[in-house]
Design a protein around this motif. Structure first.
Motif, PDB file in Angstrom:
ATOM      1  N   SER A  45       0.831  -1.214   0.000  1.00  0.00           N
ATOM      2  CA  SER A  45       0.000   0.000   0.000  1.00  0.00           C
ATOM      3  C   SER A  45       0.861   1.258   0.000  1.00  0.00           C
ATOM      4  CB  SER A  45      -0.936   0.000   1.215  1.00  0.00           C
ATOM      5  OG  SER A  45      -1.819  -1.090   1.162  1.00  0.00           O
ATOM      6  N   LEU A 101       3.250   4.251  -2.456  1.00  0.00           N
ATOM      7  CA  LEU A 101       2.920   5.305  -3.423  1.00  0.00           C
ATOM      8  C   LEU A 101       2.466   4.733  -4.759  1.00  0.00           C
ATOM      9  CD1 LEU A 101       5.827   7.805  -2.646  1.00  0.00           C
ATOM     10  CD2 LEU A 101       3.405   8.073  -2.089  1.00  0.00           C
ATOM     11  N   ALA A 131       0.054   2.924  -5.078  1.00  0.00           N
ATOM     12  CA  ALA A 131      -1.411   2.929  -5.020  1.00  0.00           C
ATOM     13  C   ALA A 131      -1.984   4.323  -5.211  1.00  0.00           C
ATOM     14  CB  ALA A 131      -1.883   2.376  -3.676  1.00  0.00           C
ATOM     15  N   ASP A 132      -1.135   5.341  -5.226  1.00  0.00           N
ATOM     16  CA  ASP A 132      -1.556   6.740  -5.304  1.00  0.00           C
ATOM     17  C   ASP A 132      -1.404   7.228  -6.740  1.00  0.00           C
ATOM     18  OD1 ASP A 132      -1.988   9.444  -5.045  1.00  0.00           O
ATOM     19  OD2 ASP A 132      -0.737   9.679  -3.261  1.00  0.00           O
ATOM     20  N   THR A 133      -2.523   7.486  -7.404  1.00  0.00           N
ATOM     21  CA  THR A 133      -2.466   7.913  -8.812  1.00  0.00           C
ATOM     22  C   THR A 133      -1.865   9.299  -8.958  1.00  0.00           C
ATOM     23  OG1 THR A 133      -4.734   8.782  -8.705  1.00  0.00           O
ATOM     24  CG2 THR A 133      -4.470   6.493  -9.421  1.00  0.00           C
ATOM     25  N   GLY A 184      -2.425  -2.047  -5.026  1.00  0.00           N
ATOM     26  CA  GLY A 184      -2.184  -0.863  -5.849  1.00  0.00           C
ATOM     27  C   GLY A 184      -1.679  -1.331  -7.191  1.00  0.00           C
ATOM     28  N   ARG A 206      -7.983   9.387  -4.959  1.00  0.00           N
ATOM     29  CA  ARG A 206      -6.778   9.308  -5.792  1.00  0.00           C
ATOM     30  C   ARG A 206      -6.105   7.939  -5.672  1.00  0.00           C
ATOM     31  NH1 ARG A 206      -4.610  12.232  -1.286  1.00  0.00           N
ATOM     32  NH2 ARG A 206      -2.630  11.362  -0.551  1.00  0.00           N
ATOM     33  N   PHE A 207      -6.556   7.134  -4.697  1.00  0.00           N
ATOM     34  CA  PHE A 207      -5.959   5.820  -4.482  1.00  0.00           C
ATOM     35  C   PHE A 207      -6.674   4.754  -5.305  1.00  0.00           C
ATOM     36  CE2 PHE A 207      -4.950   8.160  -0.580  1.00  0.00           C
ATOM     37  CZ  PHE A 207      -3.569   8.033  -0.582  1.00  0.00           C
TER      38      PHE A 207
END
Length: 348
Positions: A121, A123, A125-127, A149, A190-191
């Motif tokens: 989990s 970065l 997973a962070d769009t 992610g 954003r995730f």
């Protein structure tokens, strides 16, 4: 030393001469006998001679978010154990708010010359994050595996729980109990896992609950992860008349239960709550939490196997492995209040 040899020989049921040959790493001892002597050494609490200690195949970094959410220690425990069984020494890197960042941990791990890194989990997973950091690692080349992610153009194995299906199953469970005004509580959109949960919830709400797409907006609350975020979001949804909520994590679900009680509602009679993760101890909350279980052990083992294959030069497929979630029904969901069922019957 004679007493020690005697003790070990008796424990292993071999001669003292055989024990001596094993301890001096001399040939002429069957593998089974050698292992029996080493096991006896361990059982009796004697330290193995340096030459007989199992050599580590290398260090592997394990980067996880904060440990406040019990699902992350659960992942870490299985990953560390599986790495150790494969001969690797895990290096746990835990992030905290305002503490060491993922990139800083990666630099430390590279300084230690790790053989690979598992990200849980992170970065990835962070769009909104820059994913060039992962391309740079692969270009070194350094084997990496990412859990929960997905970035389509990163050439590495990804392991995820099917978040879309989890949301659909949760909605189906509540619909079967007579609920129609079913809210969604999850984190920032954003995730990637959040986006998938939202998509699954929207699909199930239109298909199973008969709610028009245009009417779904007020039923979804994207909040901060954690108990406080779940509590705040649930309060807003309760003001809009929901009778059930699907939550993006178990901690958010506990926050929803707190919000219901602050309004004098009983869970599950006044509000049904479904969590996500099936974190340790969720069976012992009040009430025991109905939740979507992530198959933590299967996911963690698959991630380690993929990484070890990469390290050993047997490249694992660079795609996403999706694992099916499981609905665990406990005490936080129940049949919808009769007023809600009557209202739906009249509208139908």
């Amino acid at each position: 030393m004679r007493a020690r040899l005697s003790d070990i020989a008796q424990q292993a049921e071999v001669s003292e001469a055989t024990v001596s040959r094993v301890l001096n790493d001399r040939p002429g001892v069957a593998a089974e006998t050698r292992q029996a002597v080493l096991t006896a050494l361990d059982v009796l609490g004697y330290e193995r001679p340096a030459r007989l200690r199992k050599r580590s195949a290398g260090l592997v970094g394990l980067v996880v978010p904060e440990l406040d959410n019990p699902i992350f220690p659960a992942f870490a425990q299985v990953i560390e154990s599986t790495l150790a069984q494969s001969g690797f020494t895990p290096v746990l890197c835990t992030q905290t708010a305002g503490g060491v960042t993922e990139d800083e941990y990666v630099e430390m791990l590279l300084d230690r010359q790790v053989s690979g890194i598992v990200f849980v989990s992170g970065l990835h997973a962070d769009t909104a994050a820059n994913h060039d950091r992962y391309r740079a690692l692969l270009a070194r080349p350094l084997p990496i595996v990412m859990i929960n992610g997905y970035v389509p153009d990163i050439g590495a194995p990804f392991v995820s729980c099917d978040d879309r299906e989890a949301a659909e199953l949760a909605v189906a469970h509540l619909v079967a109990l007579g609920h129609r005004r079913i809210g969604l509580i999850t984190g920032p959109d954003r995730f990637v896992p959040v986006q998938r949960k939202v998509a699954g919830w929207r699909s199930a709400m239109t298909r199973l609950a008969g709610v028009a797409e245009a009417d779904l907006g007020p039923l979804a609350e994207l909040s901060l992860f954690g108990v406080e975020g779940g509590e705040a979001a649930a309060g807003r949804l309760l003001d809009r008349g929901v009778t059930g909520v699907v939550c993006g994590s178990d901690l958010m679900a506990l926050g929803a239960i707190r919000a219901a009680r602050q309004r004098g509602l009983n869970v599950p009679d006044g509000l049904s709550v479904v969590g996500y993760d099936d974190s340790p101890l969720m069976a012992f909350t009040d009430p025991p939490l109905t939740t979507m279980r992530q198959p933590v052990t299967a996911m963690a083992v698959a991630a380690v196997r993929a990484l070890v294959d990469e390290i050993n030069g047997h490249g694992a497929p660079h795609s996403e492995y999706l694992f099916r979630p499981e609905l665990v029904v406990r005490g936080s969901t129940a049949v919808a209040p009769s007023s809600a069922r009557l209202s739906y019957a009249r509208s139908a």
